[in-house]
Design a protein around this motif. Sequence first.
Motif, PDB file in Angstrom:
ATOM      1  N   SER A  11       0.858  -1.186   0.000  1.00 37.01           N
ATOM      2  CA  SER A  11       0.000   0.000   0.000  1.00 37.01           C
ATOM      3  C   SER A  11       0.896   1.239   0.000  1.00 37.01           C
ATOM      4  O   SER A  11       2.111   1.145  -0.123  1.00 37.01           O
ATOM      5  N   GLN A  12       0.299   2.421   0.188  1.00 36.77           N
ATOM      6  CA  GLN A  12       1.073   3.660   0.089  1.00 36.77           C
ATOM      7  C   GLN A  12       2.224   3.707   1.085  1.00 36.77           C
ATOM      8  O   GLN A  12       3.355   4.014   0.736  1.00 36.77           O
ATOM      9  N   GLU A  13       1.958   3.397   2.365  1.00 35.58           N
ATOM     10  CA  GLU A  13       2.999   3.509   3.390  1.00 35.58           C
ATOM     11  C   GLU A  13       3.109   2.246   4.228  1.00 35.58           C
ATOM     12  O   GLU A  13       3.634   2.275   5.337  1.00 35.58           O
ATOM     13  N   ARG A  49       7.652   3.288   2.998  1.00 37.85           N
ATOM     14  CA  ARG A  49       7.294   4.137   1.862  1.00 37.85           C
ATOM     15  C   ARG A  49       7.951   3.604   0.584  1.00 37.85           C
ATOM     16  O   ARG A  49       9.108   3.894   0.293  1.00 37.85           O
ATOM     17  N   ALA A  77       6.016   3.615  -2.470  1.00 37.73           N
ATOM     18  CA  ALA A  77       5.376   4.255  -3.627  1.00 37.73           C
ATOM     19  C   ALA A  77       5.933   5.650  -3.847  1.00 37.73           C
ATOM     20  O   ALA A  77       5.220   6.652  -3.755  1.00 37.73           O
TER      21      ALA A  77
END
Length: 549
Positions: free
Chosen positions: A7-9, A30, A32
């Motif tokens: 996912s994003q983070e 992180r 992305a």
Amino acid sequence: MIGLLVSQERLHFLFQGPTGRKRITFKEVRLADNHWHTVVVAVTGRYATLRVDCGTALEVYEKPFPSDLCTAHSRFYIGSRRRWKGMFSGLLRQLVLLPGSDATSRVCPSSDPGLAVLSVPQALLTMPITPTGNDIVPLYPYEAEVRITLGTQPPCAKAEQGQLWFNTLKKGLFLCDGRLWLPLLQEKERLDYVEDYQDLYTNSETFDIEVFHIPSQGLFAATANREAKPGSGIYKWVDGKFQVYQNIITYEARAWKYFTVGNKMFLAVANSKGQPGGEWEESVIYKWSSRKLMFLPYQTIKTHSALDWEAFSIQEQHFLAVANHRRGDNNHNIDSVIYRWNPGTKVFEVNQTLETSGAYDWEFFSVGPYHFLVVANTFDGISTNINSTIYIWLGGMFQPFQYIKTVGATDWEMFQIGDRYFLAVANGQKLNERGPSHYNINSTIYELNMITQTFIKFQDIVTNSAVDWEFFSVGEEKFLVVANSHDGSSYSLNSVIYRWQGYEGFVPIHRLPTIGCTDWEYFNTTAGSFLVYSSATSPLSKVFRLKTY
């Protein structure tokens, strides 16, 4: 099942086993950020460890985890969007799975993230080649050895595995797999002409040729020969030619059929004559012996002037259909038989009988979920102008689907072009009690009409006592070749290759001089594409090579 969800983070490590589904979430990861990263997840006993960019960017996380992580037949999925099923959005360059308590030190090529980007792990390669000058990216053997060879075909062995070859003549790019050159990019082949390649001397006149491949052994051809001794021949493709491999005593053999049941390999012969003094004919199924490397007798089946075998499978059941031509000298209206493989007794047993009239050939084919079997009926004792029947598999047996008027039918050939299905019949001769025989008659191609759900006439082609059709492809082009055997006065005739031209149907493009031609077979080898025909009037069959451009 083991998986990674990004996912994003966050990065989630997922596990589903006998104790249910579990998830470990690593926060503030992180990934992305539009940059390449090296991510190492190691599982040790009850702990999972994550390192990003070999531990230089983030510290190590440890979480308790079930001890039954690795079991036999585990499945992995990498990359997901919110669910266990979905697409991963991003670029995943490399995945390495290594055993051990913690393979981080083996996978990470450097503590410097700049060098870890797009590097190849030490665990997969030998030591890197020492860079020269100011090079900062190491050269690895797989990068240093890749080269493209131009011109004629170079050798392809284990030493050349992974090498590329650009064929300047055919404008194709090929990859060596350690044994063969595999096409990567290649212009579509087109048939240019046909050349005489090999004179195949047989034990006697030949009615049929069956070409087949035995895994780990190579390409073979079985000839159905007239004389009982030395019988019919089995030939093996050696150094680009067929060579005698085995002789099997047969009694005016008319056809061979190669087929498999599981890992067993069989070869069935249709004997049209009986042993001297016998009251009936016997056809034989031979089984390939992996110990003796030859075909040995396996099962004998009582037949009546058998002319053909057809092998097929329906819903994991294996069948053999025999074309019984006649009983005695005059009775052509007899049953042909379909046999089914019994897994318990490990033999073929009678499954169904079908009324036929001088049966000459069977052809099995499938259209979608439906299975069909079509018989070529030749003669009913009075005339050759009779119906041949297409059967459909319904309720565990074959039932009549369509009757087609044929004229001494000797062969059916089913083929598909795009989403269109065709049946070509070889009509042998026009004969009845009130007149002479006619050999120069039409053979017909039928097409399946999806609306009426019947085969309708598509094209008539004038043939000379046709005995066989063979469909084959060269590149994107489709072809039919017919075996013309007799015109009423001579057996020395041209057999013809026809090319598919869409709306125009099949048009003649090559005429091949043949003598008593009864069968065509198409096959491929590393040396190219070939056609072989059998002669029923001479102990000489011929192999032709298809020259392409």
